[in-house]
Design a protein around this motif. Structure first.
Motif, PDB file in Angstrom:
ATOM      1  N   ALA A  98     125.095  54.334  11.867  1.00 16.65           N
ATOM      2  CA  ALA A  98     125.240  55.116  10.640  1.00 16.65           C
ATOM      3  C   ALA A  98     124.107  56.121  10.466  1.00 16.65           C
ATOM      4  N   GLY A  99     123.194  56.178  11.444  1.00 17.79           N
ATOM      5  CA  GLY A  99     122.100  57.149  11.395  1.00 17.79           C
ATOM      6  C   GLY A  99     120.869  56.657  10.674  1.00 17.79           C
ATOM      7  N   GLN A 100     120.761  55.318  10.470  1.00 20.92           N
ATOM      8  CA  GLN A 100     119.607  54.762   9.780  1.00 20.92           C
ATOM      9  C   GLN A 100     118.868  53.803  10.698  1.00 20.92           C
ATOM     10  N   VAL A 101     117.557  53.837  10.594  1.00 22.68           N
ATOM     11  CA  VAL A 101     116.729  52.931  11.389  1.00 22.68           C
ATOM     12  C   VAL A 101     116.204  51.850  10.460  1.00 22.68           C
ATOM     13  N   ARG A 102     116.644  50.613  10.720  1.00 23.71           N
ATOM     14  CA  ARG A 102     116.205  49.485   9.906  1.00 23.71           C
ATOM     15  C   ARG A 102     115.548  48.448  10.805  1.00 23.71           C
ATOM     16  N   LEU A 103     114.231  48.327  10.646  1.00 23.61           N
ATOM     17  CA  LEU A 103     113.479  47.354  11.442  1.00 23.61           C
ATOM     18  C   LEU A 103     113.141  46.154  10.568  1.00 23.61           C
ATOM     19  N   THR A 104     113.243  44.979  11.131  1.00 28.52           N
ATOM     20  CA  THR A 104     112.868  43.751  10.436  1.00 28.52           C
ATOM     21  C   THR A 104     112.139  42.843  11.416  1.00 28.52           C
ATOM     22  N   GLU A 105     111.426  41.847  10.853  1.00 26.82           N
ATOM     23  CA  GLU A 105     110.725  40.839  11.660  1.00 26.82           C
ATOM     24  C   GLU A 105     109.886  41.511  12.748  1.00 26.82           C
ATOM     25  N   VAL A 106     108.939  42.350  12.315  1.00 23.93           N
ATOM     26  CA  VAL A 106     108.101  43.092  13.252  1.00 23.93           C
ATOM     27  C   VAL A 106     106.924  42.224  13.673  1.00 23.93           C
ATOM     28  N   ALA A 107     106.616  42.226  14.952  1.00 18.94           N
ATOM     29  CA  ALA A 107     105.438  41.533  15.488  1.00 18.94           C
ATOM     30  C   ALA A 107     104.753  42.443  16.489  1.00 18.94           C
ATOM     31  N   VAL A 108     103.407  42.493  16.400  1.00 19.90           N
ATOM     32  CA  VAL A 108     102.622  43.351  17.288  1.00 19.90           C
ATOM     33  C   VAL A 108     101.622  42.480  18.018  1.00 19.90           C
ATOM     34  N   ASP A 109     101.518  42.659  19.334  1.00 18.56           N
ATOM     35  CA  ASP A 109     100.538  41.933  20.135  1.00 18.56           C
ATOM     36  C   ASP A 109      99.505  42.906  20.671  1.00 18.56           C
ATOM     37  N   ALA A 110      98.205  42.473  20.552  1.00 15.44           N
ATOM     38  CA  ALA A 110      97.095  43.208  21.160  1.00 15.44           C
ATOM     39  C   ALA A 110      97.092  44.673  20.746  1.00 15.44           C
ATOM     40  N   LEU A 111      97.091  44.896  19.403  1.00 19.68           N
ATOM     41  CA  LEU A 111      96.978  46.257  18.874  1.00 19.68           C
ATOM     42  C   LEU A 111      95.514  46.679  18.916  1.00 19.68           C
ATOM     43  N   LYS A 112      95.245  47.864  19.441  1.00 21.29           N
ATOM     44  CA  LYS A 112      93.880  48.349  19.561  1.00 21.29           C
ATOM     45  C   LYS A 112      93.802  49.757  18.994  1.00 21.29           C
ATOM     46  N   VAL A 113      92.800  49.946  18.093  1.00 22.55           N
ATOM     47  CA  VAL A 113      92.587  51.251  17.468  1.00 22.55           C
ATOM     48  C   VAL A 113      91.128  51.639  17.660  1.00 22.55           C
ATOM     49  N   ASP A 114      90.886  52.846  18.162  1.00 21.39           N
ATOM     50  CA  ASP A 114      89.530  53.370  18.338  1.00 21.39           C
ATOM     51  C   ASP A 114      89.339  54.568  17.416  1.00 21.39           C
ATOM     52  N   ILE A 115      88.304  54.451  16.530  1.00 17.90           N
ATOM     53  CA  ILE A 115      87.983  55.546  15.599  1.00 17.90           C
ATOM     54  C   ILE A 115      86.563  56.009  15.886  1.00 17.90           C
TER      55      ILE A 115
END
Length: 903
Positions: A98-115
């Protein structure tokens, strides 16, 4: 049937192609591209997926993406990299078609952010704009509104933050954080991790939707390094911008632990607590009801209350600051510093913004001095930086005070360690109106007194924090020259003091006229002074030139038996008495023009509570005293509010005056008790040397024992008590005195001198007893060559009234028939002369009250009586109705107790 079979085959073929596209290896690049597109649309960040894309088999399949890297060009300027080993979520296939993005039950492993935040200088070279940073309010709103916000888990987050501008390098490690939905719509939040190795954890929940689904209650509690803080309240969904209305509470049992976590060097041994309310749109959150309390182990305390109009932008400060400081007792064997200020606290208000702080109504309270500054600021710093040694400092500090267009104080510099107040280097200029500096209300003529301009420097370069330099002088004025310099090298220990002052008012009459006060020509007034010393001993010298008299003062200060003592002398080799009136005029000019509407910066009232002063008065010679002895000597002391004269003596032309007593300054209305006497003082010569045109002369004898109180010269006479006896012999009295009093005494009373403007006085005796401002005399006697006059009555300063009644006795036959009784009555300011009867040959028959009934008891010996003494009188009997009678002609009754009044 054939058509049905064809459709079935076609559907199976489409399904097979779909399955092939979604699951077979040849279509992996296509799936990866589509996943990158869908993920970008979902989280608002363009990404690259370097690993496989796995898709589960259902209408809401589980999608697994590996090797995710954020697009560098799409990141905020300071964010150098965002990567994740794997992202797992469920996606709705029907919604996707239908043209919609619906995400549920999101899990992220080993997220790395450098600032990596560059210095402002490097950012400017790179063309970085002020608004290049991440819009946290937009990010938070997008996340909360996303469908997976209530069901998300992150494992193994590493955030590396390196701020080259501030010097902070931090590593945030997250073991796990997640939001788990419940069946009733409630969301449980829990997480744990560490900051620079120090563990932290967070717990909380979002309550199930109520009737108003746009308002959700939430509670979050975070614990780290002993700091426990809770934020609870409402999150409100709004079409324009989401809002919050939440209360923050927190406490820290050990303030030093957060410093250790962030590698800040400092000593904060104590605890603290905080509460505040945050409300408003996410991008414009206001803070109110702030209550921050810090309590230190040594007894010191700090409290900050109020609010900030825009907490996110750091603008609209409206804060009240209160500090309590406990003076530290000297170590065993050490004395308290002589002029230690003993700071006990401070209060003030903070306004402005993070870019420019204004401090208003700042008060510093000490055990000896109270300082008050109405406003100073703005105070700003270009940079807050933690150096490699862990010292948190301010660089590019700017401090202004006064009118923003024409500031009276401008300072700039560096404070390398704001917690320990070390590495201080501040320099600047001052520019005060001289009238303001001297606390004078010069009004429109203030500019004629010029400006006090100079330089000031504060530093601890030599190891002690202090005022390294303060020099200033008046410019732009032809009326006053003033130079001051001050050095207090060690403020903390109140040590190494050096102060110099040079004042020159060449024409004091013109100076006073500028202030609106008219005085006689006083000539020049000059003062040179110097104060030097340490916290153990202080010395001061000063010379004042008024007219022809140079007065030198020398003081030394030290501790004696646990209290500060100032001792010294005020001396002059020769005193011109006329200069004493000039000193009085100078004081009068100051008191008449002091700016009572302006609060003094320093209030020294508490200094006097423990100070002991012991001054010797030494006048070696009095001008006009001839070859004989003429001097003034005495001792003035001060202790716990009591001023003492012990005693003060003056010798001049063979006469002598002395005074002793005390003045109590502790009460609202000062009180005094003075006792002394004057013997054979040539009052005419004294007045002549003082250049006072007061027409009286003769040998003055006086004895007094008086008490009184009041905060002004007008009040003191109304409180007088005690006794005063005045005796003038072989003198003269100017008739102009009587004219000024509004009296025209009969011609027979005063014998005119050859000059015609004065009358000879053989003697004048006036004993007066005071009670509550009312002075009563039982026998006032004045005698000329022709007449002796005796009088009784009173002067009442409280009611401003006078009633003195006199009877004369002619000493020469030609006055026997014309001398008659008279009275002086009415107000003290405008007395009236009343002729009350026939010549004295007649009798006074009225019955009078005390003390007027004493008049008829006074016997005045005839002029030819053997052994007669001028001004000697006798009370022969008590008047009618006045008590016991007096028998005999030489002894008075119980009313008077003295045989001869006025002798």
């Amino acid at each position: 049937m054939a058509r049905i079979g064809f459709v079935a085959v076609l559907l199976l073929a489409v399904l097979g192609v779909a399955l092939a596209v979604l699951y077979t290896a040849p279509f992996e690049p296509w799936r990866r591209a589509k996943a990158e597109q869908l993920l970008g649309d979902a989280i608002g960040l363009n990404t690259t997926i370097n690993g496989p894309v796995d898709l589960g088999f259902s209408l809401d399949p589980t999608v697994s993406l590996s090797g995710i890297v954020g697009d560098r060009a799409d990141l905020a300027t300071d964010v150098k990299a965002v990567t994740a080993d794997r992202l797992i979520f469920n996606i709705s296939i029907p919604a996707l078609f239908a043209g919609q993005v619906r995400l549920t039950e999101v899990a992220v492993d080993a997220l790395k952010v450098d600032i990596d935040v560059p210095t402002d200088a490097d950012a400017a070279k790179a063309g970085r704009k002020e608004d290049d940073g991440l819009a946290l309010d937009e990010f938070l709103q997008d996340f909360v509104r996303s469908r997976f916000a209530g069901d998300v888990t992150v494992h193994g987050l590493d955030l590396n933050y390196n701020n080259q501008e501030s010097g902070f390098a931090l590593r945030y490690a997250l073991d796990e954080i997640g939001a788990t939905p419940a069946a009733d719509g409630k969301v449980e939040i829990e997480g744990s991790g560490s900051i620079n190795g120090e563990p932290w954890k967070i717990q909380g929940d979002v309550a199930p939707p109520a009737e108003d689904s746009e308002r959700r209650n939430f509670t979050l509690t975070a614990t780290q390094a002993g700091l426990i803080s809770t934020l609870s309240g409402l999150y409100i969904f709004d079409d324009d911008a989401d809002r919050i209305d939440a209360k923050l509470t927190g406490n820290s049992p050990a303030l030093s632990r957060p410093l250790d976590v962030y590698d800040i060097k400092g000593d904060l041994d104590g605890n603290g607590e905080i509460s505040a309310r945050f409300s408003g749109a996410l991008g414009e959150i206001a803070m109110s009801e702030l209550g921050l309390k810090l309590n230190f182990k040594n007894g010191d305390g700090l409290q900050l209350t109020g609010g900030v109009a825009d907490f996110v932008a750091g603008t609209g400060f409206d804060l009240a600051l209160t500090g309590t400081l406990v003076p530290q007792a000297p170590k065993q064997g050490q004395e308290k510093p002589l002029y230690d200020l003993g700071v006990t606290g401070f209060t003030g208000r903070i306004a402005g913004s993070i870019d420019g702080v204004l401090v208003r109504d700042f008060h510093v309270t000490t055990s000896s001095v109270k300082a008050e500054l109405h406003e100073f600021g703005p105070i700003s710093a270009d940079r807050v930086w933690k150096d490699p040694e862990g010292r948190l400092g301010l660089y590019g500090v700017k401090v202004l005070a006064g009118d923003p267009a024409y500031p009276s104080v401008k300072m700039a510099g560096t404070v390398k360690d704001i917690l320990q107040l070390q590495g201080v280097k501040l320099k600047g200029t001052i520019d005060f109106r001289t009238a303001d500096f001297l606390d004078l209300a010069a009004e429109e003529n203030a500019e004629k007194l010029g400006h006090l301009k100079g330089v000031v420097a504060i530093s601890d370069a030599d190891g002690s924090f202090g005022l390294e330099a303060f020099t200033a002088e008046v410019v732009g004025s032809a009326l006053i020259a003033l130079k001051v310099s001050l050095v207090l090298d060690d403020l903390k220990n109140a040590d190494e003091l050096l102060f110099n002052t040079h004042l020159d008012v060449k024409n004091f009459k013109a100076f006073a006229a500028t202030l609106g006060t008219d005085v006689e020509d006083l000539g020049a007034v000059k003062f040179n002074g110097k104060v030097a010393g340490s916290n153990e001993r202080i010395s001061a010298t000063g010379t004042t030139l008024v007219g022809q008299t140079a007065i030198t003062g020398t003081l030394t200060g030290a501790f004696d038996k646990g209290r500060p003592v100032l001792g010294g002398d005020i001396a002059t080799p020769i005193l011109h008495l006329s200069d004493l009136t000039k000193l009085v005029s100078i004081r009068s000019v100051y008191l008449a023009n002091v700016d009572d509407t302006d609060t003094d910066i320093f209030d020294y009232s508490k200094v006097w509570e423990s100070l002991f002063v012991d001054l010797q008065i030494k006048v070696a010679k009095i001008a006009g005293g001839g070859d004989g002895a003429s001097n003034i000597q005495g001792r003035v002391t001060y202790a716990t509010g009591m001023v003492g004269l012990d005693p003060l003596t003056m010798t001049f032309l063979g006469g002598k005056a002395s005074a002793s007593g005390k003045i109590d300054t502790t009460a609202k209305e000062k009180s005094f008790a003075l006792k002394g006497r004057v013997d054979n003082l040539r009052i005419g010569s004294v007045l002549k040397e003082m250049k006072v045109d007061y027409p009286v002369g003769g040998a003055l004898h006086m004895a007094y024992d008086l008490t009184g109180s009041g905060d002004s010269m007008a009040k003191i006479p109304k409180t007088l008590g005690g006794s005063l006896s005045v005796n003038l012999r072989n003198g003269w009295l100017g008739t102009s005195l009587l004219d000024l009093a509004g009296l025209s005494l009969p011609a027979w009373l005063l014998t005119r001198t050859s000059h015609g403007n004065s009358a000879n006085i053989v003697c004048f005796v006036a004993p007066v007893a005071f009670t509550n401002g009312k002075g009563v005399t039982h026998a006032l006697v004045m005698e000329t060559n022709d007449v002796q006059v005796v009088g009784v009555g009173f002067m009442d300063f409280r009611s401003d009234s006078i009633d003195l009644r006199f009877k004369p006795k002619a000493l020469r036959e030609q006055f026997l028939k014309i001398a008659q009784p008279f009275a002086v009555q009415g107000s003290l300011s405008r007395p009236r002369l009343q002729l009350t009867g026939a010549p004295v040959a007649g009798a006074v028959t009225d019955v009078l009250s005390f003390p007027f009934n004493l008049l008829e008891t006074i016997l005045q010996p005839d002029a030819k009586e053997p052994g007669r003494t001028p001004c000697r009188i006798v009370h022969s009997a008590v008047a009618r109705g006045a008590g016991n009678a007096v028998k005999g002609g030489g002894r008075p009754g119980s009313l008077l107790r003295l045989p001869f009044i006025g002798r």
